[in-house]
Scaffold this active site. Structure first.
Site, PDB file in Angstrom:
ATOM      1  N   GLY A 151       0.805  -1.227   0.000  1.00 18.22           N
ATOM      2  CA  GLY A 151       0.000   0.000   0.000  1.00 18.22           C
ATOM      3  C   GLY A 151       0.833   1.269   0.000  1.00 18.22           C
ATOM      4  NE  ARG A 208       8.750   6.040   0.305  1.00 19.20           N
ATOM      5  CZ  ARG A 208      10.024   6.189   0.106  1.00 19.20           C
ATOM      6  NH1 ARG A 208      10.661   7.196   0.634  1.00 19.20           N
ATOM      7  NH2 ARG A 208      10.682   5.322  -0.635  1.00 19.20           N
ATOM      8  NE  ARG A 217       4.778   9.008  -6.780  1.00 15.81           N
ATOM      9  CZ  ARG A 217       5.103   7.731  -6.573  1.00 15.81           C
ATOM     10  NH1 ARG A 217       6.251   7.249  -7.034  1.00 15.81           N
ATOM     11  NH2 ARG A 217       4.283   6.920  -5.933  1.00 15.81           N
ATOM     12  NE  ARG A 254       1.390   2.028  -6.589  1.00 15.19           N
ATOM     13  CZ  ARG A 254       2.621   2.505  -6.494  1.00 15.19           C
ATOM     14  NH1 ARG A 254       3.634   1.682  -6.561  1.00 15.19           N
ATOM     15  NH2 ARG A 254       2.835   3.787  -6.316  1.00 15.19           N
ATOM     16  CG  ASP A 263       5.296  -3.463  -4.608  1.00 17.47           C
ATOM     17  OD1 ASP A 263       5.821  -4.554  -4.904  1.00 17.47           O
ATOM     18  OD2 ASP A 263       5.897  -2.562  -4.014  1.00 17.47           O
ATOM     19  CG  ASN A 264       7.764  -0.768  -7.082  1.00 20.76           C
ATOM     20  OD1 ASN A 264       6.950  -0.121  -6.416  1.00 20.76           O
ATOM     21  ND2 ASN A 264       8.941  -1.113  -6.616  1.00 20.76           N
ATOM     22  CG  ASP A 280       6.708   3.375  -6.657  1.00 18.04           C
ATOM     23  OD1 ASP A 280       6.119   4.452  -6.811  1.00 18.04           O
ATOM     24  OD2 ASP A 280       6.333   2.517  -5.849  1.00 18.04           O
TER      25      ASP A 280
HETATM   26  P1  AMP Z   1       9.203   0.844  -2.634  1.00 11.94           P
HETATM   27  O1  AMP Z   1      10.316  -0.133  -2.510  1.00 11.94           O
HETATM   28  O2  AMP Z   1       9.625   2.282  -2.430  1.00 11.94           O
HETATM   29  O3  AMP Z   1       8.409   0.677  -3.864  1.00 11.94           O
HETATM   30  O4  AMP Z   1       8.246   0.556  -1.378  1.00 11.94           O
HETATM   31  C1  AMP Z   1       7.703  -0.693  -1.057  1.00 11.94           C
HETATM   32  C2  AMP Z   1       6.651  -0.516   0.002  1.00 11.94           C
HETATM   33  O5  AMP Z   1       7.216   0.069   1.180  1.00 11.94           O
HETATM   34  C3  AMP Z   1       5.494   0.392  -0.380  1.00 11.94           C
HETATM   35  O6  AMP Z   1       4.335  -0.096   0.219  1.00 11.94           O
HETATM   36  C4  AMP Z   1       5.892   1.708   0.201  1.00 11.94           C
HETATM   37  O7  AMP Z   1       4.797   2.549   0.452  1.00 11.94           O
HETATM   38  C5  AMP Z   1       6.564   1.287   1.495  1.00 11.94           C
HETATM   39  N1  AMP Z   1       7.554   2.267   1.949  1.00 11.94           N
HETATM   40  C6  AMP Z   1       8.779   2.506   1.440  1.00 11.94           C
HETATM   41  N2  AMP Z   1       9.398   3.474   2.131  1.00 11.94           N
HETATM   42  C7  AMP Z   1       8.553   3.859   3.110  1.00 11.94           C
HETATM   43  C8  AMP Z   1       8.605   4.832   4.157  1.00 11.94           C
HETATM   44  N3  AMP Z   1       9.670   5.599   4.351  1.00 11.94           N
HETATM   45  N4  AMP Z   1       7.524   4.937   4.960  1.00 11.94           N
HETATM   46  C9  AMP Z   1       6.441   4.158   4.782  1.00 11.94           C
HETATM   47  N5  AMP Z   1       6.333   3.236   3.837  1.00 11.94           N
HETATM   48  C10 AMP Z   1       7.368   3.088   3.002  1.00 11.94           C
HETATM   49 MG    MG Z   2       6.813   1.025  -4.602  1.00 11.84          MG
END
Ligand code: AMP
Ligand code: MG
Length: 515
Positions: A98, A101, A190, A197, A267-268, A277
């Protein structure tokens, strides 16, 4: 005209009944209501003039946008929300992820098209799990510059309207080595037609919530694939076909420009076939199909450059599984997946032929031998494809070798020179009988092979300056990359191989997911 948002996503889809903001598992919902945090010391870092112009936002004052992005004045964006999605991460089902952030402000209609505005790094949401909901300046600069650069390259992508420093410090252990430090926090605004996704479908299928799954698929078709006029099963098959085709085109586009996403978890993966992302991504310097910038993936290199197309297919299989309950027939889905697999080879050859400026069919051998040849010694992908634009049908072998020499990171030995000469002669031979004359060939090549890309060290230089409060290099790179195919005489310094100091530097060739 003042900024205004509509909210089809939340008015047409099921939402989380709980409205408090704490980390939790959310069931039977596509989103949760959540407001961005209010930051009191924020300031502008950079705006994208191209996107401001495209969306005709010139009349909106900088202060008004800053107040919106920093959560100081959210009156136009009441009922903001975070989306619920799951995903397969590095090959494993990871359950609920989800928008941990990211907070969606709503959708804006411009000239009949829908644009979702989303703040990344504006504070925690019900999907933040153990993390803080913030983003740091360095990763925000990388996302902002790269998304706008990708758009200018003609690669489908989410966009970035701008970055602000939030004014809040954030703790990060950049290389996950037990050395956390405080860093500047930032927020990127963004913008994309939608941020849906593959994982948005996967989470509902995993919960066996087929009612919400159908609602999400219908919503996606209604708003984002209006050309699909069939109904029921047939509509979902069409949807999958369209997503599959767009994903393949995206993988080919990344291959064409030398982009490595780095974290192609489901998810990306955007349902619209957009690059989404920007995390530990990177650009090929030496052409190396085995390269990934992501240190978290150093062992298996699952998301390496040369494997992105296959991973696109792997991810589509997961999407097919998620959509299956709406279709209940495997065959049409399998046919679409098979078609992706079959089309990739010929379409790759076609794309590479364009990079060589050729119109002819039957270039497979030439392309295959080039791919091998490019790994014979470290050869800069961007410089190589721009240099061969100057090769003519009457060039002597030594002239051709001189032309491509600036792309080599080391001096070629006798054998390497010989194999390159052999390839260049076969290229010249194909050129002689090709339908494209010299002028047409050059034109095609100059539109297919960028002269300027966001080399990993360039982004890092801009970050190093910005950390000290100087944003000038962000603006210089933004301006440079707005016209990546054009010769920019006063910007020649950016048309250069990666400097040696950047070869193994953190942030240049090594990046982690910590952002
Ligand atoms: P990402 O690798 O950036 O695509 O993130 C994978 C998952 O981790 C997603 O659900 C993001 O929303 C969550 N996520 C990554 N960084 C953070 C953060 N600093 N705070 C909260 N959720 C995060
Ligand atoms: Mg992501």
């Amino acid at each position: 005209m003042a900024l205004s948002f509509i909210k089809p996503f939340i008015s047409e889809l099921p939402g989380d009944a709980i409205t408090e903001n704490y980390s939790r598992q959310v069931k039977n919902a596509c989103f949760s209501y959540v407001a961005p945090e209010t930051f009191s010391n924020s300031k502008w870092v950079h705006k994208s003039p191209a996107l401001i112009t495209e969306l005709e936002l010139e009349h909106i004052h900088d202060d008004e946008l800053l107040a919106l992005f920093s959560g100081q004045n959210l009156s136009v964006a009441k009922q903001s929300y975070a989306m619920c999605y799951g995903g397969h991460q590095f090959g494993q089902w990871a359950g609920q992820l989800g928008d941990g952030r990211a907070i969606n402000l709503g959708q804006q209609i411009h000239k009949g098209s829908m644009w979702t505005w989303q703040l990344k790094g504006a504070g925690p949401t019900p999907y933040s799990r153990m993390a803080d909901g913030y983003a740091v300046l360095r990763s925000s600069i990388r996302e902002h510059l790269c998304s706008e650069a990708m758009h200018a390259l003609g690669v489908p992508t989410t966009r970035s309207l701008g970055i602000i420093e939030s004014g809040k410090e954030v703790e990060r252990d950049m290389m996950y080595d037990g050395n956390p430090k405080m860093e500047k926090g930032a927020i990127v605004c963004r913008i994309a037609p939608s941020f849906i996704r593959f994982g948005n479908f996967e989470i509902l299928a995993a919960q066996e919530d087929y009612t919400s799954l159908k609602q999400l698929a219908d919503y996606t078709i209604r708003h984002h694939f209006p050309e699909i006029v069939s109904t029921d099963k047939e509509a979902y098959i069409q949807l999958f076909k369209e997503v599959s085709e767009r994903t393949l085109q995206l993988m080919l586009a990344w291959t064409r420009v030398g982009f490595v996403h780095g974290v192609m978890n489901t998810d990306n993966m955007s349902i619209l076939g957009l690059t989404i992302d920007y995390g530990p991504y990177g650009w090929l310097e030496g052409f190396d199909p085995g390269w990934t910038p992501n240190t978290t993936d150093r062992m298996h290199k699952r998301y390496r450059f040369g494997q992105q197309v296959q991973i696109g297919l792997w991810n589509l299989v997961k999407l097919a599984n998620a959509l299956y309950p709406l279709i209940e027939e495997a065959k049409p889905l399998e046919e679409i997946l098979n078609s992706y697999d079959k089309q990739f080879g010929p379409q790759f050859i076609e794309m590479m032929s364009m990079k060589l400026g050729l119109a002819s069919k039957g270039t497979k051998d030439l392309v295959d031998s080039l791919v091998k040849q490019l790994s014979v010694l470290e050869t800069d992908m961007t410089i190589f494809f721009r240099s061969i634009m100057d090769i003519g049908p009457d060039d002597e072998p030594h002239e051709m070798l001189e032309k491509i020499n600036p792309a080599f990171y080391e001096d070629p030995d006798e054998d390497q020179l010989e194999s390159w000469t052999k390839w260049l002669l076969s290229y010249q031979k194909t050129m002689a009988t090709d339908m494209n004359d010299g002028k047409a060939r050059r034109k095609l090549m100059s539109q297919t092979n960028p002269k300027y890309v966001l080399r990993n060290y360039m982004a890092q230089l801009a970050i190093d300056k910005a950390e000290l409060g100087d944003y000038t290099l962000i603006n210089e790179l933004y301006t440079l990359l707005a016209n990546p195919y054009s010769e920019q005489k006063d910007m020649e310094k950016w048309y250069a191989k990666r400097p040696e100091w950047a070869r193994h530097k953190v942030g240049c060739s090594m990046l982690s997911c910590s952002s």
